[in-house]
Design a protein around this motif. Structure first.
Motif, mmCIF file in Angstrom:
data_model
loop_
_atom_site.group_PDB
_atom_site.id
_atom_site.type_symbol
_atom_site.label_atom_id
_atom_site.label_comp_id
_atom_site.label_asym_id
_atom_site.label_seq_id
_atom_site.Cartn_x
_atom_site.Cartn_y
_atom_site.Cartn_z
ATOM 1 N N GLY A 1 8.277 36.709 -51.035
ATOM 2 C CA GLY A 1 9.468 37.500 -50.756
ATOM 3 C C GLY A 1 9.627 38.710 -51.648
ATOM 4 O O GLY A 1 10.627 39.419 -51.575
ATOM 5 N N LYS A 2 8.641 38.961 -52.494
ATOM 6 C CA LYS A 2 8.725 40.051 -53.467
ATOM 7 C C LYS A 2 8.800 41.421 -52.787
ATOM 8 O O LYS A 2 9.461 42.327 -53.285
ATOM 9 C CB LYS A 2 7.515 39.993 -54.390
ATOM 10 C CG LYS A 2 7.549 40.989 -55.520
ATOM 11 C CD LYS A 2 6.364 40.798 -56.449
ATOM 12 C CE LYS A 2 6.388 41.799 -57.581
ATOM 13 N NZ LYS A 2 5.232 41.632 -58.474
ATOM 14 N N TYR A 3 8.149 41.575 -51.644
ATOM 15 C CA TYR A 3 8.094 42.869 -50.954
ATOM 16 C C TYR A 3 8.807 42.811 -49.598
ATOM 17 O O TYR A 3 8.459 43.534 -48.677
ATOM 18 C CB TYR A 3 6.635 43.294 -50.753
ATOM 19 C CG TYR A 3 5.879 43.394 -52.049
ATOM 20 C CD1 TYR A 3 6.090 44.457 -52.915
ATOM 21 C CD2 TYR A 3 4.978 42.406 -52.425
ATOM 22 C CE1 TYR A 3 5.413 44.542 -54.115
ATOM 23 C CE2 TYR A 3 4.285 42.485 -53.616
ATOM 24 C CZ TYR A 3 4.507 43.554 -54.464
ATOM 25 O OH TYR A 3 3.835 43.642 -55.647
ATOM 26 N N GLU A 4 9.811 41.978 -49.501
ATOM 27 C CA GLU A 4 10.494 41.754 -48.228
ATOM 28 C C GLU A 4 11.060 43.039 -47.626
ATOM 29 O O GLU A 4 10.919 43.291 -46.426
ATOM 30 C CB GLU A 4 11.610 40.726 -48.416
ATOM 31 C CG GLU A 4 12.266 40.311 -47.126
ATOM 32 C CD GLU A 4 13.246 39.162 -47.328
ATOM 33 O OE1 GLU A 4 13.918 38.825 -46.348
ATOM 34 O OE2 GLU A 4 13.334 38.613 -48.440
ATOM 35 N N ASP A 5 11.687 43.864 -48.447
ATOM 36 C CA ASP A 5 12.263 45.115 -47.938
ATOM 37 C C ASP A 5 11.187 46.059 -47.406
ATOM 38 O O ASP A 5 11.350 46.663 -46.342
ATOM 39 C CB ASP A 5 13.076 45.821 -49.022
ATOM 40 C CG ASP A 5 14.344 45.073 -49.377
ATOM 41 O OD1 ASP A 5 14.836 44.287 -48.538
ATOM 42 O OD2 ASP A 5 14.846 45.281 -50.500
ATOM 43 N N GLN A 6 10.090 46.183 -48.138
ATOM 44 C CA GLN A 6 9.009 47.065 -47.704
ATOM 45 C C GLN A 6 8.353 46.545 -46.423
ATOM 46 O O GLN A 6 8.012 47.323 -45.533
ATOM 47 C CB GLN A 6 7.946 47.222 -48.809
ATOM 48 C CG GLN A 6 8.426 47.990 -50.015
ATOM 49 C CD GLN A 6 9.091 47.102 -51.059
ATOM 50 O OE1 GLN A 6 9.483 45.966 -50.789
ATOM 51 N NE2 GLN A 6 9.222 47.607 -52.271
ATOM 52 N N ILE A 7 8.178 45.242 -46.323
ATOM 53 C CA ILE A 7 7.579 44.646 -45.126
ATOM 54 C C ILE A 7 8.494 44.848 -43.927
ATOM 55 O O ILE A 7 8.038 45.200 -42.841
ATOM 56 C CB ILE A 7 7.276 43.145 -45.365
ATOM 57 C CG1 ILE A 7 6.162 42.996 -46.400
ATOM 58 C CG2 ILE A 7 6.912 42.448 -44.054
ATOM 59 C CD1 ILE A 7 5.966 41.574 -46.902
ATOM 60 N N ALA B 1 4.108 37.723 -38.085
ATOM 61 C CA ALA B 1 3.345 38.422 -39.117
ATOM 62 C C ALA B 1 4.231 38.743 -40.316
ATOM 63 O O ALA B 1 3.826 38.576 -41.471
ATOM 64 C CB ALA B 1 2.740 39.697 -38.546
ATOM 65 N N GLU B 2 5.462 39.191 -40.040
ATOM 66 C CA GLU B 2 6.393 39.500 -41.123
ATOM 67 C C GLU B 2 6.689 38.249 -41.950
ATOM 68 O O GLU B 2 6.674 38.290 -43.186
ATOM 69 C CB GLU B 2 7.698 40.061 -40.559
ATOM 70 C CG GLU B 2 8.721 40.365 -41.643
ATOM 71 C CD GLU B 2 10.066 40.784 -41.102
ATOM 72 O OE1 GLU B 2 10.815 41.404 -41.863
ATOM 73 O OE2 GLU B 2 10.376 40.487 -39.931
ATOM 74 N N GLN B 3 6.926 37.137 -41.293
ATOM 75 C CA GLN B 3 7.234 35.890 -41.985
ATOM 76 C C GLN B 3 6.060 35.444 -42.858
ATOM 77 O O GLN B 3 6.241 35.041 -44.013
ATOM 78 C CB GLN B 3 7.575 34.809 -40.968
ATOM 79 C CG GLN B 3 7.965 33.492 -41.587
ATOM 80 C CD GLN B 3 8.265 32.435 -40.530
ATOM 81 O OE1 GLN B 3 7.953 32.606 -39.353
ATOM 82 N NE2 GLN B 3 8.882 31.351 -40.950
ATOM 83 N N GLN B 4 4.850 35.527 -42.334
ATOM 84 C CA GLN B 4 3.674 35.114 -43.098
ATOM 85 C C GLN B 4 3.458 36.000 -44.316
ATOM 86 O O GLN B 4 3.125 35.507 -45.396
ATOM 87 C CB GLN B 4 2.444 35.120 -42.208
ATOM 88 C CG GLN B 4 2.422 34.002 -41.200
ATOM 89 C CD GLN B 4 1.213 34.042 -40.284
ATOM 90 O OE1 GLN B 4 0.428 34.986 -40.311
ATOM 91 N NE2 GLN B 4 1.063 33.018 -39.468
ATOM 92 N N MET B 5 3.655 37.308 -44.148
ATOM 93 C CA MET B 5 3.481 38.201 -45.301
ATOM 94 C C MET B 5 4.532 37.928 -46.361
ATOM 95 O O MET B 5 4.238 37.964 -47.559
ATOM 96 C CB MET B 5 3.522 39.660 -44.850
ATOM 97 C CG MET B 5 2.282 40.064 -44.081
ATOM 98 S SD MET B 5 2.112 41.837 -43.782
ATOM 99 C CE MET B 5 3.547 42.202 -42.832
ATOM 100 N N ASN B 6 5.763 37.645 -45.936
ATOM 101 C CA ASN B 6 6.808 37.330 -46.904
ATOM 102 C C ASN B 6 6.505 36.028 -47.638
ATOM 103 O O ASN B 6 6.754 35.917 -48.839
ATOM 104 C CB ASN B 6 8.178 37.257 -46.220
ATOM 105 C CG ASN B 6 8.751 38.625 -45.938
ATOM 106 O OD1 ASN B 6 8.513 39.584 -46.658
ATOM 107 N ND2 ASN B 6 9.503 38.727 -44.850
ATOM 108 N N GLU B 7 5.955 35.052 -46.945
ATOM 109 C CA GLU B 7 5.595 33.792 -47.590
ATOM 110 C C GLU B 7 4.470 33.996 -48.602
ATOM 111 O O GLU B 7 4.501 33.444 -49.696
ATOM 112 C CB GLU B 7 5.166 32.766 -46.543
ATOM 113 C CG GLU B 7 6.314 32.220 -45.726
ATOM 114 C CD GLU B 7 5.873 31.296 -44.610
ATOM 115 O OE1 GLU B 7 4.660 31.007 -44.500
ATOM 116 O OE2 GLU B 7 6.744 30.863 -43.826
ATOM 117 N N ARG B 8 3.477 34.794 -48.233
ATOM 118 C CA ARG B 8 2.333 35.020 -49.125
ATOM 119 C C ARG B 8 2.713 35.794 -50.375
ATOM 120 O O ARG B 8 2.105 35.615 -51.424
ATOM 121 C CB ARG B 8 1.226 35.761 -48.385
ATOM 122 C CG ARG B 8 0.547 34.909 -47.356
ATOM 123 C CD ARG B 8 -0.544 35.644 -46.651
ATOM 124 N NE ARG B 8 -1.119 34.809 -45.608
ATOM 125 C CZ ARG B 8 -2.059 35.203 -44.779
ATOM 126 N NH1 ARG B 8 -2.538 36.428 -44.862
ATOM 127 N NH2 ARG B 8 -2.515 34.391 -43.863
#
Length: 61
Positions: free
Chosen positions: A32-38, A22-29
């Motif tokens: 990577g703009k919100y990687e730290d928050q995710i 889930a983390e990887q998919q959100m970062n792809e979508r």
């Protein structure tokens, strides 16, 4: 290791795999703009579910 320990370990591993996916998919979508928050959100959720990353290490007594 008893049967319940094996089941618990298997369930924990599956949960972490799902969380990582889930983390990887959100970062792809988000590109990577919100990687730290995710990542912070993932750590909080795993912590509240008792799946802290540090729990993988054996107790050092």
């Amino acid at each position: 290791m008893g049967i319940f320990d094996k089941f618990k370990s298997h369930a924990r591993n599956k949960g972490k795999q799902g969380s990582d996916t889930a983390e990887q998919q959100m970062n792809e979508r988000t590109g990577g703009k919100y990687e730290d928050q995710i990542d912070t959100g993932q750590q909080r959720i795993e912590g509240s579910l008792g799946m802290d990353r540090d729990r993988d290490r054996p107790d050092q007594q």
